[in-house]
Design an enzyme around this catalytic site. Structure first.
Site, PDB file in Angstrom:
ATOM      1  N   LEU A   1       0.830  -1.207   0.000  1.00 24.10           N
ATOM      2  CA  LEU A   1       0.000   0.000   0.000  1.00 24.10           C
ATOM      3  C   LEU A   1       0.869   1.265   0.000  1.00 24.10           C
ATOM      4  CD1 LEU A   1      -2.870   1.252   0.263  1.00 24.10           C
ATOM      5  CD2 LEU A   1      -2.503   1.238   2.737  1.00 24.10           C
ATOM      6  N   ASP A   2       0.677   2.117  -0.994  1.00 28.34           N
ATOM      7  CA  ASP A   2       1.402   3.388  -1.106  1.00 28.34           C
ATOM      8  C   ASP A   2       2.918   3.177  -1.122  1.00 28.34           C
ATOM      9  OD1 ASP A   2      -1.071   4.639  -1.026  1.00 28.34           O
ATOM     10  OD2 ASP A   2      -1.016   4.883   1.139  1.00 28.34           O
TER      11      ASP A   2
END
Lengths: 283, 283, 283, 283
Positions: free
Chosen positions: B226-227
């Protein structure tokens, strides 16, 4: 000089500005600059910075401060008044990197930093010549794991009662909670990243590894939480895939020195208030 | 059009530039722009982007590509050639915030984004009118916890073989590892913070709580972390203690749309190479 | 060191990159970095900068240069090769403002400026101590209306054959056309405005009067036209109605020194080509 | 809404802030934000902007304004009070370039521009569809050398008494002195250069010819002097030798729209005061 600065914080309420400005007017002061900030008109905190001129400031300030208690009591204010002519005394702590120190010395010499640099303290002896050429005392206090407590004791002796602000200009040692407490919101550190990214050691290496497209620097007040204190100022610089860690360090030095110098300037000009681990910066 | 672009990566070695440029010259191509980057002349990776013009490009490209194998074999190259006239087909995924979508549509209409926006897919129906007014098909695919797999199946049917790039323009749903794998380094997301600061949800609230003095946005390729994917572009905007969370969001929208539009533009112009979770951006 | 840099300009034509890179490859050189710029693929000018490594550079360079003539003749090239180890020799001219000088000295000492600062020449004696503390010769050559020609004669004697670059670091005297001719595209001046706005004297006063919201600085090569030479680098800083002329000067000093230092760095790294009163800056 | 804004200018003198804030307090108003600027504490001009909340604002404002005359008379003030709920009515003038118009429409629709866009007037018919899709009336008023006076008469009829602010969003016609006088300090123009550089036509061509390294845009109030009115906002963007005139135009569009939108936003929020061809911008 007849210039003074006043910093106020209190719960917001109608009538604060009127009361303060009316008070100053009655005292014969002329407001030259005034900034305020209300977190929330409905019950939030209120912050204010006023610059004013008052003839015979030095002799009249004690009674002005005495009289102001009736205002501050009414609004439950925390407040301070500073004479502009009473320049803040700074101790700069430094290790082996000189760029932040040099910038501060140079801005100070150019008259851009309205403060007194009272001493430089270092765990190394490298910068003695540089510092002494500016006519500033240099104290070499080596720090090892064994001598840490003793070294800090020496630092405390040198600074206690003589220093208003400690600037950690790339000082590569952790300062103790006790020391931090003594200089609450009066120790400024420069961290070589755009906090909260890259807390801790080797931030340029971390930035390189993550492949960021901007690097940054952060000046903040030191609290017990590592790199977690109230942020005063930040800035960034564009980088590219071409820049290796050494190049990031080189470019970063320029941001670090600018950011730290701004933060120190704002502090000595009484432009900073701290509230709930954030700064209100009237700049 | 006679314009083509070539992207090459391989271990660095003497003679690469000579071999490639000599090859193109012999093919009758004229190099219009060329960029290269060597991580380390001693055994690092080498990256190159070349724009060239070749008469009768379309008919001659197959044999040129065939012939190039003797060069690429010699240097163990990974490489691709793209015809500029073959515009990349984009699917934009969007939820309820329209600013990033609007910027892309508008730059596309102004001729600044040399691509084809083939469709917009949304888990809401709000932007149908806007999108269709640009003559672009709009697919409303609602997503709930229960229908997530089914929704993604529909997305895959719409895009498979028809789309070169997925742009998550503030699409507030997690895409599955399977989907990410299918569009490896071909899904661009805009995250509304200066990564790696403020990963995850509510980055403006996080930024406000931390009291940062700059807010940012980051466009990156989507990976399973994530990210955490390769960063393409970042930018920041100065903020102050006066800016509450809503004001940060408002200011942030302007950075987000600019940063995302730049990243998409660079991708469709074949300016980006990914290596070890970082981008080489020839911009 | 085995590193060299090559600058080439010629009319654009197919095959240049191939010919040059093939030539270098045959000579045993490894291209480390290469930049090129084509004004127009159809008959425009072509510019190129190549960094390459060559074993036994010093002994092999003469024959390499000799051999290169067959390439340069074929393409009507203007070209130069510079050994990175042969650091450019700089004379800094300064008057009474020290900030640009200090920045250059400091970057030089920090190793960021890969050049030799051979001397400082000033029409005042103020900075002798500073300069000599860096171990650099300081020449005080007063200039009056009467002694101007004589002073320049002295400057010429000091620099002729010993200096590769003249840096006017806020030197408040006009240099003569004859001097400019001798150092064609080798005199860099810092002008304290965003040129072409505010040509001539007192640019900060002009900026204040006009009420601009950004102030700037411009580094440029000196030509006979006042503040009219090829621009190398510019930058700006946000200001507000609150900033009076002195404050603009103070803020401006920071931009001036950064902009000048960048321009000097690019020049000594052979990153600049001049064509038709503009610079091609491979940075 | 209970929010109002007050703009004051007068010769500086002790007691102004006290008198104004005391007055507002007595009226029952709560000061939410206040900014002030003193050109010179000794006899300079004083400028102030106050945001305050007052219950039953609409009914109580007339008497408050009436009462304020005793303050304003005492200090020779020029002053205005604006109700925040009374949104300013804007007429946007546009020709063939749509980017500035689109940005304003979009920020307005997003709720970032707290104003009423009452009409768009154009000398072309191109943007009728776009504008009407936002529900805004579109008036096509062709302008030729012969019909210029007549066209302006039509513009005046459409706007007189119905419009508070004219925005020239890349309107390529000169407006007459008579029109300017009618909308004194209420016509905002965007000029596509960093003024005062490149006054007049074809600024990007001028910038290209001069070889600048930054291009800019300037929003200013329109006065009779071409591109000579009070500057409201400026910004710049880095460019390089690679960018031809068309590329400068493309990049410039992004600065133009941002700069114009900021200036319009500040105007409608009553943040701008004009004094001696400069703006005091409380932002």
């Amino acid at each position: 000089s007849i210039r003074a600065r006043m910093l106020i914080s209190c719960p917001d309420k109608a009538g604060i500005v009127a009361a303060v400005s009316q008070f100053l007017y009655e005292q014969g002061a002329n407001i030259v600059q005034s900034d305020q900030y209300t977190m929330d008109p409905e019950g939030g905190m209120f912050f204010m910075r006023i610059e004013f001129d008052l003839q015979e400031l030095e002799s009249r300030l004690p009674s002005l401060q005495e009289d102001f208690n009736r205002i501050s009591d009414r609004f439950s204010m925390r407040w301070s008044i500073f004479r502009a002519a009473r320049r803040k005394r700074i101790a700069i702590f430094v290790s082996k990197e000189d760029h932040c120190l040099v910038e501060l010395l140079w801005q100070w010499q150019a008259g851009d930093l309205d403060a007194e640099i009272s001493m430089v303290i270092s765990n190394h002896n490298d910068m003695r010549g540089l510092v002494e050429s500016f006519g500033i005392p240099y104290h070499h206090i080596p720090v090892t794991a064994e001598t840490k407590a003793e070294a800090e004791q020496k630092q405390r002796e040198l600074t206690s009662g003589k220093i208003d602000l400690i600037v950690l200009a790339r000082y590569m040692q952790i300062v103790s909670p006790k020391f931090i407490e003594q200089y609450h919101n009066r120790i400024i550190n420069i961290h070589h990243s755009f906090l909260p990214a890259f807390v801790g050691g080797k931030p340029y290496q971390q930035a390189y590894n993550r492949g960021v497209k901007l690097i940054g620097a952060t000046a903040h007040y030191v609290t017990e939480e590592l790199d977690g204190g109230p942020i005063i100022e930040q800035d960034v610089q564009r980088v590219s895939h071409r820049d290796n860690v050494n190049e990031l360090k080189r470019m970063g030095r320029h941001i670090e020195r600018i950011v730290l110098a701004r933060a120190v300037k704002w502090h000595v000009e009484d432009r900073l208030l701290v509230y709930q681990n954030k700064t209100v910066a009237f700049v």
